[in-house]
Design an enzyme around this catalytic site. Structure first.
Site, PDB file in Angstrom:
ATOM      1  CB  ALA A   1      -0.927  -0.004   1.209  1.00 31.94           C
TER       2      ALA A   1
ATOM      3  CB  THR B   1      -0.252   5.920   0.826  1.00 35.22           C
ATOM      4  OG1 THR B   1       1.130   5.595   0.968  1.00 35.22           O
ATOM      5  CG2 THR B   1      -1.084   4.830   1.435  1.00 35.22           C
TER       6      THR B   1
ATOM      7  NE  ARG C   1      -4.262  -5.646   4.445  1.00 32.45           N
ATOM      8  CZ  ARG C   1      -5.011  -6.737   4.579  1.00 32.45           C
ATOM      9  NH1 ARG C   1      -5.469  -7.070   5.769  1.00 32.45           N
ATOM     10  NH2 ARG C   1      -5.287  -7.503   3.556  1.00 32.45           N
TER      11      ARG C   1
ATOM     12  CD  GLN D   1       1.600  -7.134   0.302  1.00 33.06           C
ATOM     13  OE1 GLN D   1       2.313  -6.166   0.514  1.00 33.06           O
ATOM     14  NE2 GLN D   1       1.209  -7.935   1.284  1.00 33.06           N
TER      15      GLN D   1
ATOM     16  CB  ILE E   1      -6.604  -4.081  -5.700  1.00 32.68           C
ATOM     17  CG1 ILE E   1      -7.027  -2.902  -4.830  1.00 32.68           C
ATOM     18  CG2 ILE E   1      -6.394  -5.343  -4.862  1.00 32.68           C
ATOM     19  CD1 ILE E   1      -8.404  -3.018  -4.231  1.00 32.68           C
TER      20      ILE E   1
ATOM     21  CG  HIS F   1      -3.885  -9.012  -2.071  1.00 33.84           C
ATOM     22  ND1 HIS F   1      -3.409  -8.155  -1.095  1.00 33.84           N
ATOM     23  CD2 HIS F   1      -3.423 -10.241  -1.726  1.00 33.84           C
ATOM     24  CE1 HIS F   1      -2.696  -8.834  -0.209  1.00 33.84           C
ATOM     25  NE2 HIS F   1      -2.686 -10.103  -0.570  1.00 33.84           N
TER      26      HIS F   1
ATOM     27  CB  CYS G   1     -18.809 -17.932 -17.424  1.00 29.68           C
ATOM     28  SG  CYS G   1     -18.948 -16.161 -17.774  1.00 29.68           S
TER      29      CYS G   1
ATOM     30  CB  CYS H   1     -23.289 -17.602 -17.552  1.00 32.14           C
ATOM     31  SG  CYS H   1     -22.395 -17.004 -16.115  1.00 32.14           S
TER      32      CYS H   1
ATOM     33  CB  SER I   1       3.515  -3.340   6.967  1.00 34.04           C
ATOM     34  OG  SER I   1       2.376  -4.051   6.507  1.00 34.04           O
TER      35      SER I   1
END
Ligand SMILES: [Zn+2]
Length: 265
Positions: free
Chosen positions: A40, A44, A52, A117, A119, A135, A146, A171, A210
């Protein structure tokens, strides 16, 4: 009473001096199998909140675990409500000098793998093409039946247009942000790729993490045991500091470009 008994003088220089900054610059200049590992902290600096942290997203939103997402429509509605609320900030965030530094290392052919880590997709937006996202990613939504994917822009449009828990066009399966939720297994393929990279790298650059969330946090240890130099850049100490060759407790956007010997604008 000798205070030193309680506050032993720790010679930080000697403790951390398996390598100094200039030696690390030289090592990186010579290496061609670097594994970058980011958490992270690198994002940031692009204005993305640490999920977190005490004021982070998880502190202010009810966490919808994977099981609740798949079993409860109310859970899915809440999950998508949160996603829509935080999407503009994610969508508009720009990669910073730290992301650009890793992209430049890849352009120079020096990267073995970029593991993250995060996203937010900022490594790709900076120009990195070979990114292992442990992640998942928030820039897409995936059908849990699907596997079809649509962009998060499209998914958010559908929620905002009055479909609070969208389903797959093909689907009818559940559409879920393509991130790894609490209670959801780590993606096996990505973990496998990450572990293989750690067996085959000469420098492991752990940046803005971390290093406490397992199993991801075990990767620097693995790389180190296989002979890589471990360099950690993070604002605060990590549990892996004891085995690191160089620790830099400073801003990433400032220090990483220096470390790789380049000026990033
Ligand atoms: Zn589907």
């Amino acid at each position: 009473m000798r205070l030193s008994k309680w506050f032993p003088a720790v010679n930080r220089v000697s403790y951390y001096s398996r390598m100094n900054f200039n030696q690390a610059v030289e090592l990186i200049a010579k290496s061609n199998r670097i594994v970058g590992f980011t958490g992270a902290g690198i994002s940031t600096e692009s204005g993305i909140p640490d999920f977190r942290s005490p004021n982070g997203i998880w502190a202010n939103n009810r966490i919808i675990e994977y099981q609740e997402f798949i079993s409860s429509r109310a859970g899915r509605v809440e999950s998508w409500r949160q996603k829509v609320a935080m999407w503009p900030e994610m969508r508009d965030a720009q990669p910073n000098a730290g992301h650009l530094a890793f992209a430049e290392l890849e352009r120079q052919g020096k990267m073995r793998a970029m593991i993250t880590q995060n996203i937010d997709g900022l490594h790709q937006r900076a120009g990195s093409t070979n990114v292992i996202e442990l992640h998942g990613t928030t820039v897409e939504a995936v059908c849990l039946t699907c596997g079809d994917r649509i962009s998060m822009d499209e998914a958010v449009r559908r929620v905002e247009a009055g479909d609070p828990a969208p389903e797959c066009d093909h689907c009818g399966g559940l559409l879920k942000p393509a991130t790894v939720s609490f209670g959801q297994a780590m993606p096996a393929r990505e973990m496998d790729l990450a572990v293989k990279a750690c067996y085959d790298c000469d420098v492991f650059l752990a940046v803005g993490s971390s290093l406490v969330v397992y199993p991801a946090a075990s990767l620097p240890e693995l790389a180190k045991r296989n002979g890589a130099a471990l360099i950690i850049i993070n604002l605060t100490p990590t549990p892996m500091d004891g085995i690191a060759d160089l620790i830099i407790n400073d801003e990433i956007g400032k220090t990483l470009p220096q470390l790789i010997g380049m000026t990033i604008y």
